[in-house]
Write a protein that holds these residues in place. Structure first.
Motif: not given
Lengths: 129, 462
Positions: A67-68, A70-71
């Motif tokens: 998630x990190x 990708x964000x």
């Protein structure tokens, strides 16, 4: 009320050496992902507005790093279409790769039919044929 | 840093004629503070309108649009007679100005610390680059609000339904800077906090002596200095806090201008975050409960409802759902009912500034005792007024909204609490601090013999 709303840390900042704080906050968002930000800067420099870029990093679990990645890529590559290869329920969705013009691989080598456009900062940007 | 400061100066320049137009009797300090708030609202609406009209953003186009707004405001100011209204500042005769100095110095130190903290490094909060900064940067690339980006299933993590005042203000700084640079965006948060504290101090001065006013402002300084730099917390706290306090002032003095000003600020709060929209509803309900006598004022509440509507309409047209209400809300709420006591316990144990909340409750207990004692001794009840109850009830309703959102959240409730509670609980602090300090100040003054006559008030409750 005065006592409990007394922000000691904020009150101290004007009178202390701020260099350690600057160093801390400058790397706060990317701790444990050294070079990833530089890699994304390189990817941005070698792609154009509107390009689709899939992100591949060593993390395979959404809440455990992907998630990190990708964000962070979505922010750094704003204007491009950033495509995840891991879903929030931790499935590897290689099918998404079909939507991408580029694959940005960081600390990872994916054996796909590819042409390296740029490499550096621990990763490479490949154009899918 | 220079472009960011230039952008703030430009924001104030745009907002000043609007502030003079909408609040002609305000003091110069209040006008300065309102200028930044109205200016940021005008920038949000301008970029929003240009995008809806299909006009790509560029500095000349945006600057021309803002100049037009300023020009029209100045024209309207010159054409309009100044309506009769309550003068902004009515300092208490008993106060000595120098009593304020120590607390003002503390407030300035905290603001300086906050400004330095906000600009230590490029903005690094996760929610900045996953939500607020991401949208701003994406829109800047597109030269408009990028609806395709917001609609994309891949980008649902950025909460596409959140209102856009803050991202569009980031974009204004970027347009002035000539490109995206998150290094100095933190200055905006200092400007918001400073504006709010200027307003709060002026409002305090209408009701308390200088020393108490400065002390109250200092206590509010930490509430205005949200540590979540880059998120919409600070603008939300500022717009909603100022909005509630100006509505309170409007009710207190039957001053329509102040009431409308508060409604506009609340409308802008609703353009910052969904909690701002909830705050509009909470204030409206509190008005109905506590201030039924002034229901005619409700007509003047229209800006609070009108300002967020364009975004809400477009949000619906583009199918940007709010995650809290996706799926079966009722089913989730019912399934959580048996464990809600655990949720409440978690909220109580994880609240930030726990000591402050306890001290707030202690202060209210002291105020209630003081109120009862005064009533027995002289039959007058002068400490707690309806307008103070209005603020407390509005914040209590807002707190219920937060509790309700934890009851229906589709996410894991403990995760949701862990990632949001410290922020949202702080959104309620500023108005509560204000009324509590005012009531304590009033009680202290009432207990001094020379003040008793002055403290008797027809607005009292009893």
């Amino acid at each position: 009320m005065v006592f409990f709303r007394f922000e000691t840390r904020l009150m101290e900042i004007p009178f202390t050496d701020r260099r350690p704080l600057v160093r801390y906050f400058a790397h706060l968002a990317d701790r444990g992902w050294e070079q990833y930000l530089d890699f994304l800067v390189g990817v941005r420099a070698h792609t154009a507005k509107g390009d689709s870029i899939a992100i591949m990093v060593p993390a395979r679990h959404w809440d455990d790093g992907y998630a990190y990645a990708f964000y962070r890529a979505s922010y750094m590559l704003a204007g491009r279409r950033v495509i995840p290869l891991v879903s929030p329920d931790d499935r590897i969705v290689m099918g998404n790769l079909r939507q991408a013009t580029y694959l940005a691989e960081w600390r990872h080598d994916l054996p796909v039919d590819q042409r390296i456009v740029w490499s550096g900062a621990g990763g490479k940007l490949v154009r899918r044929r | 840093m220079t472009p960011a400061i230039l952008a703030i100066v430009a924001t104030i320049s745009v907002g000043l004629p609007l502030a003079v137009l909408l609040f002609p009797t305000a003091s110069r300090t209040t006008l300065l503070a309102l200028s930044y708030l109205y200016g940021s609202g005008a920038i949000f609406m301008t970029l929003f309108a240009l995008s809806v009209a299909g006009v790509p953003w560029s500095l000349p186009v945006v600057a021309a649009s803002l100049l037009l707004i300023s020009g029209l405001s100045i024209f309207a100011v010159n054409r309009r007679p100044v309506p009769a209204s309550v003068p902004m500042v009515r300092p208490r005769a008993q106060g000595k100005r120098w009593h304020a100095i120590p607390f003002d110095l503390l407030t300035l130190t905290m603001l300086a610390g906050f400004g330095l903290f906000a600009t230590l490094a490029p903005l690094s909060e996760w929610d900045f680059w996953a939500i607020w900064g991401l949208k701003a940067r994406t829109f800047l690339e597109a030269g408009e609000i990028d609806w395709r980006f917001l609609e994309s299933r891949l980008n649902s993590f950025c909460h596409p339904d959140y209102p856009l005042l803050l991202p569009l203000n980031f974009d204004f700084v970027a347009l002035v800077s000539g490109g995206w640079d998150d290094r100095w965006l933190g200055i905006m948060f200092l400007a918001f906090a400073a504006s709010f504290l200027l307003l709060a101090r002026q409002l305090f001065l209408e009701e308390l002596q200088y020393g108490y006013a400065a002390l109250g402002t200092f206590i509010m300084a930490s509430a205005a200095s949200s540590h979540f730099i880059g998120l919409a917390e600070t603008p939300l706290i500022v717009f909603s806090g100022a909005g509630v306090l100006f509505i309170r002032r409007g009710l207190r003095d039957s001053d329509g201008q102040s009431f409308r000003n508060g409604a506009i600020l609340l409308g802008l709060a609703g353009s910052c975050k969904n909690e701002g929209l909830a705050m509009i509803a909470s204030v409206a309900i509190a008005l109905l409960i506590v201030e039924r006598r002034q229901l005619r004022r409700f007509v003047e509440f229209w800006p609070a409802l009108a300002i967020p509507i364009p975004w809400l309409v477009l949000r619906a047209i583009h199918y940007l759902p709010t995650d809290l209400v996706t799926g079966s809300v009722v089913q989730r709420a019912l399934s959580r009912l048996p464990t809600m006591h655990l949720v409440l316990l978690t909220l109580a144990s994880r609240i930030t500034y726990r000591g402050f909340w306890i001290s707030l409750l202690a202060a209210w207990t002291i105020i209630a005792i003081g109120q009862a004692t005064l009533k027995r001794s002289n039959g007058e009840t002068s400490i707690v007024r309806r307008v103070d109850l209005f603020v407390i009830v509005a914040m209590a309703i807002q707190m219920m909204v937060y509790l309700g959102s934890y009851a229906v959240t589709p996410a894991d409730v403990m995760w949701h609490i862990g990632t949001s509670w410290s922020r949202v609980s702080e959104q309620l602090a500023a108005p509560l601090i204000y009324v509590t300090v005012v009531m304590l100040g009033r009680m202290t003054e009432s207990s001094s013999p020379g003040e008793k006559a002055a403290s008797t008030d027809p607005e009292s409750i009893g």
